[in-house]
Design an enzyme around this catalytic site. Sequence first.
Site, PDB file in Angstrom:
ATOM      1  N   HIS A  47       1.390   2.561   3.847  1.00 31.34           N
ATOM      2  CA  HIS A  47       0.470   3.712   3.945  1.00 31.34           C
ATOM      3  C   HIS A  47       0.465   4.437   5.325  1.00 31.34           C
ATOM      4  O   HIS A  47       0.855   3.944   6.433  1.00 31.34           O
ATOM      5  CB  HIS A  47      -1.050   3.183   3.820  1.00 31.34           C
ATOM      6  CG  HIS A  47      -2.189   4.154   3.402  1.00 31.34           C
ATOM      7  ND1 HIS A  47      -2.626   4.963   4.330  1.00 31.34           N
ATOM      8  CD2 HIS A  47      -2.992   4.051   2.404  1.00 31.34           C
ATOM      9  CE1 HIS A  47      -3.676   5.676   3.820  1.00 31.34           C
ATOM     10  NE2 HIS A  47      -3.734   5.284   2.746  1.00 31.34           N
ATOM     11  N   LYS A  95      -6.258  -5.509   3.814  1.00 28.90           N
ATOM     12  CA  LYS A  95      -7.050  -4.487   3.623  1.00 28.90           C
ATOM     13  C   LYS A  95      -7.910  -4.630   2.537  1.00 28.90           C
ATOM     14  O   LYS A  95      -7.611  -5.232   1.296  1.00 28.90           O
ATOM     15  CB  LYS A  95      -6.228  -3.238   3.341  1.00 28.90           C
ATOM     16  CG  LYS A  95      -6.954  -1.922   2.633  1.00 28.90           C
ATOM     17  CD  LYS A  95      -6.058  -0.958   2.378  1.00 28.90           C
ATOM     18  CE  LYS A  95      -6.417   0.233   1.770  1.00 28.90           C
ATOM     19  NZ  LYS A  95      -5.470   1.551   1.557  1.00 28.90           N
ATOM     20  N   ASP A 116       0.778  -1.149  -0.054  1.00 32.89           N
ATOM     21  CA  ASP A 116      -0.044  -0.141   0.027  1.00 32.89           C
ATOM     22  C   ASP A 116       1.004   1.425   0.086  1.00 32.89           C
ATOM     23  O   ASP A 116       1.794   1.333   0.892  1.00 32.89           O
ATOM     24  CB  ASP A 116      -0.947   0.013   1.166  1.00 32.89           C
ATOM     25  CG  ASP A 116      -2.107   0.786   1.125  1.00 32.89           C
ATOM     26  OD1 ASP A 116      -2.234   1.732   0.182  1.00 32.89           O
ATOM     27  OD2 ASP A 116      -2.928   0.598   2.186  1.00 32.89           O
ATOM     28  N   ASP A 117       0.376   2.405  -1.008  1.00 33.04           N
ATOM     29  CA  ASP A 117       1.196   3.506  -1.036  1.00 33.04           C
ATOM     30  C   ASP A 117       2.852   3.355  -1.030  1.00 33.04           C
ATOM     31  O   ASP A 117       3.541   4.249  -0.218  1.00 33.04           O
ATOM     32  CB  ASP A 117       0.636   4.325   0.142  1.00 33.04           C
ATOM     33  CG  ASP A 117      -0.465   5.056   0.019  1.00 33.04           C
ATOM     34  OD1 ASP A 117      -1.262   4.590  -0.904  1.00 33.04           O
ATOM     35  OD2 ASP A 117      -0.705   5.865   0.768  1.00 33.04           O
ATOM     36  N   CYS A 172      -5.913   3.700  -4.230  1.00 32.41           N
ATOM     37  CA  CYS A 172      -5.688   2.404  -3.482  1.00 32.41           C
ATOM     38  C   CYS A 172      -6.995   1.468  -3.811  1.00 32.41           C
ATOM     39  O   CYS A 172      -7.224   0.478  -4.287  1.00 32.41           O
ATOM     40  CB  CYS A 172      -6.022   2.653  -1.943  1.00 32.41           C
ATOM     41  SG  CYS A 172      -6.937   4.023  -1.566  1.00 32.41           S
ATOM     42  N   HIS A 176     -11.370  -2.866   1.517  1.00 30.70           N
ATOM     43  CA  HIS A 176     -11.606  -1.359   0.986  1.00 30.70           C
ATOM     44  C   HIS A 176     -12.075  -1.442  -0.705  1.00 30.70           C
ATOM     45  O   HIS A 176     -11.807  -0.554  -1.389  1.00 30.70           O
ATOM     46  CB  HIS A 176      -9.927  -0.774   0.865  1.00 30.70           C
ATOM     47  CG  HIS A 176     -10.292   0.815   0.616  1.00 30.70           C
ATOM     48  ND1 HIS A 176      -9.310   1.821   0.109  1.00 30.70           N
ATOM     49  CD2 HIS A 176     -11.096   1.642   1.197  1.00 30.70           C
ATOM     50  CE1 HIS A 176      -9.660   3.076   0.504  1.00 30.70           C
ATOM     51  NE2 HIS A 176     -10.773   3.008   0.980  1.00 30.70           N
ATOM     52  N   LYS A 217       0.971   9.032  -6.264  1.00 30.46           N
ATOM     53  CA  LYS A 217      -0.534   8.740  -6.138  1.00 30.46           C
ATOM     54  C   LYS A 217      -1.465   9.748  -6.519  1.00 30.46           C
ATOM     55  O   LYS A 217      -1.312  10.825  -6.187  1.00 30.46           O
ATOM     56  CB  LYS A 217      -0.749   8.084  -4.355  1.00 30.46           C
ATOM     57  CG  LYS A 217      -1.970   7.898  -4.289  1.00 30.46           C
ATOM     58  CD  LYS A 217      -2.032   7.735  -2.609  1.00 30.46           C
ATOM     59  CE  LYS A 217      -3.567   7.223  -2.180  1.00 30.46           C
ATOM     60  NZ  LYS A 217      -3.653   7.087  -0.579  1.00 30.46           N
ATOM     61  N   ASP A 254      -0.394  -0.796  -4.888  1.00 29.80           N
ATOM     62  CA  ASP A 254      -1.731  -0.173  -5.178  1.00 29.80           C
ATOM     63  C   ASP A 254      -1.484   0.891  -6.110  1.00 29.80           C
ATOM     64  O   ASP A 254      -2.296   1.484  -6.524  1.00 29.80           O
ATOM     65  CB  ASP A 254      -2.737  -0.154  -4.168  1.00 29.80           C
ATOM     66  CG  ASP A 254      -2.238   0.785  -3.195  1.00 29.80           C
ATOM     67  OD1 ASP A 254      -1.169   1.290  -3.191  1.00 29.80           O
ATOM     68  OD2 ASP A 254      -3.131   0.745  -2.225  1.00 29.80           O
ATOM     69  N   ASN A 255      -0.648   1.826  -5.728  1.00 33.73           N
ATOM     70  CA  ASN A 255      -0.441   3.042  -6.414  1.00 33.73           C
ATOM     71  C   ASN A 255       1.066   3.598  -5.933  1.00 33.73           C
ATOM     72  O   ASN A 255       1.668   2.962  -5.373  1.00 33.73           O
ATOM     73  CB  ASN A 255      -1.241   4.146  -6.143  1.00 33.73           C
ATOM     74  CG  ASN A 255      -1.543   4.180  -4.472  1.00 33.73           C
ATOM     75  OD1 ASN A 255      -2.843   3.823  -4.159  1.00 33.73           O
ATOM     76  ND2 ASN A 255      -0.446   4.642  -3.678  1.00 33.73           N
ATOM     77  N   ARG A 303      -7.535  -2.087  -5.949  1.00 31.81           N
ATOM     78  CA  ARG A 303      -8.121  -3.426  -5.403  1.00 31.81           C
ATOM     79  C   ARG A 303      -9.372  -3.760  -6.184  1.00 31.81           C
ATOM     80  O   ARG A 303      -9.479  -5.123  -6.354  1.00 31.81           O
ATOM     81  CB  ARG A 303      -8.576  -2.919  -3.965  1.00 31.81           C
ATOM     82  CG  ARG A 303      -7.122  -2.660  -3.031  1.00 31.81           C
ATOM     83  CD  ARG A 303      -7.536  -1.946  -1.899  1.00 31.81           C
ATOM     84  NE  ARG A 303      -6.202  -1.242  -1.652  1.00 31.81           N
ATOM     85  CZ  ARG A 303      -5.222  -1.768  -1.064  1.00 31.81           C
ATOM     86  NH1 ARG A 303      -5.289  -3.101  -0.499  1.00 31.81           N
ATOM     87  NH2 ARG A 303      -4.162  -1.063  -0.688  1.00 31.81           N
TER      88      ARG A 303
END
Length: 571
Positions: A239, A142, A47-48, A85, A144, A424, A340-341, A89
């Site tokens: 994140h 996660k 994540d991130d 994010c 989301h 992002k 994710d980004n 997903r």
Amino acid sequence: MIRHLLSGASVCNYLCLTIGFILSSAVAVLAEDAPGKRPNFVVILADDMGYSDLGCYGGEIRTPHLDSLARDGIRFTQFYNTARCCPTRASLLTGLYPHQAGIGHMMDDRGLPGYQGNLNDQCRTIAEMLQPAGYANYAVGKWHVTRHAGAEGPKNNWPIHRGFDRFYGTIHGAGSFFDPSSLVRDNTMISPFADEEYQPETYYYTDAISDHAIRYIREHTEEKQDKPFFLYVAYTAAHWPMHALPEDIQKYRGVYDEGYDAIRKKRLQKGSQIGVMNAEQGLAPTAKDWASVQHRDWEIACMEVYAAMVDRMDQGIGRIRAELEAQGLLDDTVIFYLQDNGGCAEGMGRVGNPKHPNIARPASPTLSPMKPTDFAAAGSVPDQTRDGYPVRMGPKAMPGPADTYVAYGEGWANVSNTPFREYKHWVHEGGISTPLIAFWPKGIKKAGSLANDPGHLIDIAATLVDLSGAKYPSESTPLEGLSLRPVFDGNRLEREAIYWEHEGNRAVRSGKWKLVAKHGKPWELYDIDADRIEAHDLAAEQPAKVAELRALYETYAKRANVAPWPLKSAK
């Protein structure tokens, strides 16, 4: 007819031969389709994080376990996500562009088909694709992909209702690593401090995700060893908030004292040496001036904690691999790792908490403690820790502990995204470029190789359907991705184009050409083979190519339920 043409003995012989042929054919089919002969799948999503954070993509962060997967597998150098994010997903889980799955933006319902904030009924998750083919499915971390994250709200888009047999993780998108919000076991919201099944000495969400992934592998082997499995591991590292364990933070003391430029240059040099970057193309501009940083110790600490978060995730991935090996499953398991980004330049917590302005940690708790059975704050940002300390932000809140809530900021995000532009949210290379590591001892011909053809996370679902032999339901929106099996065999991945849209930022990539624009800005054109840092806009020189790619994008946007930004709600 046969009885008239053959004698009794001949009939008997014929029937025996026929039955024997049918039985042998059936056995062959069963052997071909036997669950043990189909691979298991582990898909790991971080994540991130930026393109260059991992050691095997040029970074200085210690990621020996991911580096090992890369050495034994394939690294993709031009793989892409969706720049945010939850759209990522949705896209990863369904093999569709995010708007087609109903999540073109975030977790809010705008009354438009592509912007429901919920996985729609026209898509299928990977688990729903694999379940009819005999796979057991597990998810940790996660989720989301639903706007309903409350204990009492609708659960039709929670993992257990979208094809997964077991789930441990968070429905919401962000929160404390020491006391995560919207934590769920299977279909029931829980408090980590009143969970009879899992009580570590120190609760840290990254470890909890790794521990439950290992648990599900072990229990699957004990209870369902006749079935293959799919395990989705969605870490929240790295994140915000910058939360990490002291022993991991200590490893990075002094590593970032030189500042942004020095680390970016080192990453470019290393990335170029290992083949995932091109030093001849240089670096996109540095976003922040290190000489003008006011709170330098705090700024350095932000990146030290960020690195510690990634380090801890890598440790967990190493333990997951070790468990697969201990259970005799490693050779038959396909592992994917991606992000994710790009690195996140958001300023969360970098100024101060309005409820608790830029304060130092008090000597003792100043708020009422929470009960073990209390759920953590439902939103992203808690007001207090469970033991009653106010959650602090700003330069007096040295990141790491549970009572701080700070993002690492634009300067370090620019470092994470070395050598690219933007972050992002945006669909320039810094926002959408992700490592992809593919590992499969039995299925990858050339270990340690690099794959340079453009790919997109929509390809993951298509690959799993292909390798599993599952049949994708004809009534669902057709898969958009391509199977990566040809790359495993050392062949090229050929496609017409890949597309992006997020918050009006839009792009199309076809071959070496990329047409990209920020919201409200004109199209820019880049030759990615020669200029992946997007420094030389060729739009004025190549109007025919701009027109060609723009036509492709407009066709995609109409087909995929992309609406003009800002959205005008249909409600």
